[in-house]
Structure formats: C-alpha cells, structure tokens
Design a protein around this motif. Sequence first.
Motif, PDB file in Angstrom:
ATOM      1  N   SER A   1      66.373 -32.920 -24.928  1.00 47.08           N
ATOM      2  CA  SER A   1      66.195 -32.496 -23.545  1.00 47.08           C
ATOM      3  C   SER A   1      65.730 -33.658 -22.665  1.00 47.08           C
ATOM      4  CB  SER A   1      65.187 -31.344 -23.485  1.00 47.08           C
ATOM      5  OG  SER A   1      65.084 -30.817 -22.188  1.00 47.08           O
ATOM      6  N   LEU A   2      64.806 -34.464 -23.147  1.00 45.01           N
ATOM      7  CA  LEU A   2      64.313 -35.605 -22.368  1.00 45.01           C
ATOM      8  C   LEU A   2      65.371 -36.691 -22.256  1.00 45.01           C
ATOM      9  CD1 LEU A   2      60.702 -35.812 -23.841  1.00 45.01           C
ATOM     10  CD2 LEU A   2      61.286 -35.253 -21.477  1.00 45.01           C
ATOM     11  N   GLU A   3      66.146 -36.883 -23.306  1.00 47.71           N
ATOM     12  CA  GLU A   3      67.178 -37.916 -23.304  1.00 47.71           C
ATOM     13  C   GLU A   3      68.250 -37.634 -22.254  1.00 47.71           C
ATOM     14  OE1 GLU A   3      69.219 -41.380 -24.727  1.00 47.71           O
ATOM     15  OE2 GLU A   3      67.160 -40.658 -24.939  1.00 47.71           O
ATOM     16  N   LYS A   4      68.486 -36.349 -21.968  1.00 59.09           N
ATOM     17  CA  LYS A   4      69.534 -35.963 -21.029  1.00 59.09           C
ATOM     18  C   LYS A   4      69.105 -36.076 -19.568  1.00 59.09           C
ATOM     19  CE  LYS A   4      71.591 -32.120 -21.916  1.00 59.09           C
ATOM     20  NZ  LYS A   4      71.782 -30.694 -22.289  1.00 59.09           N
ATOM     21  N   ILE A   5      67.821 -36.286 -19.319  1.00 55.09           N
ATOM     22  CA  ILE A   5      67.335 -36.361 -17.939  1.00 55.09           C
ATOM     23  C   ILE A   5      67.850 -37.640 -17.271  1.00 55.09           C
ATOM     24  CG2 ILE A   5      65.287 -36.559 -16.477  1.00 55.09           C
ATOM     25  CD1 ILE A   5      63.780 -34.893 -18.501  1.00 55.09           C
ATOM     26  N   ASP A   6      68.381 -37.505 -16.086  1.00 50.98           N
ATOM     27  CA  ASP A   6      68.878 -38.656 -15.318  1.00 50.98           C
ATOM     28  C   ASP A   6      67.673 -39.459 -14.810  1.00 50.98           C
ATOM     29  OD1 ASP A   6      70.097 -40.465 -13.637  1.00 50.98           O
ATOM     30  OD2 ASP A   6      71.472 -38.993 -12.753  1.00 50.98           O
ATOM     31  N   ARG A   7      67.567 -40.712 -15.252  1.00 53.10           N
ATOM     32  CA  ARG A   7      66.416 -41.543 -14.859  1.00 53.10           C
ATOM     33  C   ARG A   7      66.352 -41.755 -13.354  1.00 53.10           C
ATOM     34  NH1 ARG A   7      65.306 -44.496 -19.627  1.00 53.10           N
ATOM     35  NH2 ARG A   7      65.913 -43.163 -21.377  1.00 53.10           N
ATOM     36  N   ARG A   8      67.499 -41.653 -12.681  1.00 54.02           N
ATOM     37  CA  ARG A   8      67.507 -41.887 -11.235  1.00 54.02           C
ATOM     38  C   ARG A   8      66.700 -40.832 -10.495  1.00 54.02           C
ATOM     39  NH1 ARG A   8      73.910 -42.319 -10.478  1.00 54.02           N
ATOM     40  NH2 ARG A   8      73.673 -40.492 -11.830  1.00 54.02           N
ATOM     41  N   LEU A   9      66.584 -39.642 -11.070  1.00 57.82           N
ATOM     42  CA  LEU A   9      65.768 -38.600 -10.438  1.00 57.82           C
ATOM     43  C   LEU A   9      64.296 -39.008 -10.411  1.00 57.82           C
ATOM     44  CD1 LEU A   9      67.396 -35.419 -12.044  1.00 57.82           C
ATOM     45  CD2 LEU A   9      67.737 -36.303  -9.734  1.00 57.82           C
ATOM     46  N   ILE A  10      63.844 -39.604 -11.508  1.00 59.28           N
ATOM     47  CA  ILE A  10      62.448 -40.055 -11.566  1.00 59.28           C
ATOM     48  C   ILE A  10      62.238 -41.226 -10.610  1.00 59.28           C
ATOM     49  CG2 ILE A  10      60.634 -40.911 -13.087  1.00 59.28           C
ATOM     50  CD1 ILE A  10      62.109 -39.583 -15.422  1.00 59.28           C
ATOM     51  N   GLU A  11      63.212 -42.136 -10.574  1.00 53.43           N
ATOM     52  CA  GLU A  11      63.111 -43.270  -9.648  1.00 53.43           C
ATOM     53  C   GLU A  11      63.113 -42.803  -8.198  1.00 53.43           C
ATOM     54  OE1 GLU A  11      66.340 -45.792 -10.602  1.00 53.43           O
ATOM     55  OE2 GLU A  11      65.565 -46.369 -12.580  1.00 53.43           O
ATOM     56  N   ALA A  12      63.914 -41.778  -7.901  1.00 49.03           N
ATOM     57  CA  ALA A  12      63.944 -41.240  -6.543  1.00 49.03           C
ATOM     58  C   ALA A  12      62.600 -40.632  -6.167  1.00 49.03           C
ATOM     59  CB  ALA A  12      65.050 -40.190  -6.424  1.00 49.03           C
TER      60      ALA A  12
END
Length: 289
Positions: free
Chosen positions: A177-188
Amino acid sequence: MLRLSLRTRRSLLPYLFLGPGLLWLIVFYAIPLVNQLGVSLMTGNPEQGYTLQWHWATYSDAISDYSTQFGRSILYAGIATVLCVIIAFPLAYFMAYKAGRWKNFMLLLVILPFFTSYVLRTVSWQLILNDNGWVVARLQDVGLLSNDGRLLATTKAVIAGITYNFLPFMALPLYVSLEKIDRRLIEAATDLYASRTTAFRKVTLPLALPGIFAGSLLTFIPACGDFINAALLGTPKQYMIGNVIQSKFLNILDYPTAAALSFILMTGILIGILLYARVLGTKSLREAV
C-alpha cells in the motif's frame, strides 16, 4: 459434431478458467463444510456413535459454556493485531521509502520466517522467554520484572507469540500500500507549507488505510482461531477457542460441539468481513492485498 460460434466460445472461456478452482473449492471446502454442519447437529457419544437429530441446542450450549474462550480469542487477536500495526508500519514505511538497494533484502527477511515450521518458530519463543533466559534476566535487571517473575506461561507470552507469527501478514500489505503511493502527492503537500508530520497525517496515512485494513484482516482472522501459541507459550488459563476445538475433535471426541464451535467462530469472522467490506469497500481490499 457440435460447433460453437466464436462469440459463444469467448463467453464460455472465463468459466473454463474458473472451473478447476471452483471444483477445488466445492470438493475441499463446500462439501466438508456441509458435512461439518451435519455433524454439529448430531447427538450421541464416542462409544455408541453419533446420529443426526437436528440438535440446534448444541450451538447455544457451546456459546454459554465457552464464552470465556471466545472472548479471550478476540481479545488476544485484537491486541496482537494492534501490536502488529505499531511494529509493521514503521518497518513497511522504511522499506518503501528509505531502504533503497536494501529493499529486496529486507523483504526477504520479512518472509524468511515462512521457510520455517510454524510450530518450530513458536517453540523457539519458549527458549527466548525461558525463566533462565537472557530476556527475563535483563528485564529483572532494569526492574521491569520482579526477581521471581516470569514471562513464559503467561498472557504476555501468548500475545507475543501471536504477534511475532502473524507480523508478516501485516507488514506485506502495508508495504504494498505504501509503495503504491505517488511521491508527488507528498511533495505537493510540503510545497503547500505542510510540515512532514502534517503531510504524513493528511496524505500518507489515509492512502495507506487499505493496507492497514487488509493487514488487520489477514492478522486478526487466523489469530482468532490459533491454538499453537496458547498451547506452547501459555497454560490452560490462556487457552483460546482454537484450543477447545482441537481438544474436542482430537481428545474428547465430542464432534458435534467441536463442529458447532467452529461454525460459531467462522460466522463471527464472516460478519466481521462483511462489515469491513461495507465500510471500506471490496475494491480497496483487493487492491491492498
């Protein structure tokens, strides 16, 4: 010779692929399940045999006689599931975001216990928690355990064994589940002046919920029916409903009560799954697994 049209063959193809699995479930799951339902409604004794009398009172008697074991199973499994979340989430988070080239090695370490017998892994905890072992001695040195205190044959030992044995079932869905998270969302989120803590709470954690729920199911359900940890790490005071079912089937030979207890446990688990599917949705569960 009967010739089917291309459209008909295409429509029948999914059922052809489904056939072997469906046959397997019917032969090795559905038929034994119906058989055990009949056994649960029988009356008699091991000497004279059992006959089907549609004795539904077996279910009410089983609930009233073993409500303590049912409650203990739910309590132990619930505590172990919470501990698995607390332990597995930082582990899965580190593997997904920080492990780098060590990611595959850490995943191997998570699944490595599966290469060893479940019973052998639990027996090893007898050595770890032994009264003369290193863990007990260190806890006594720091005052967390009295000089005559012990860990083995206690509730703590049973819960620790359950937590250890089912930890990979929590860690792997969480990692996926964590691996599938788009890192750009956290950066945004950080670009919009959210702190790392806020970004984790508002972005990462909600997106990881499917993994948490899937891991909770995969941990809690088998933990409720477990009997190995209570038998090897506890005493009869810590026995769970799985220990009662095992004893009824293999030692006392009270097959109707054992079958009734199994159906009661299975029904409770199914109700939990249905409630989960209604709250979270089956799609999220499938994606998380």
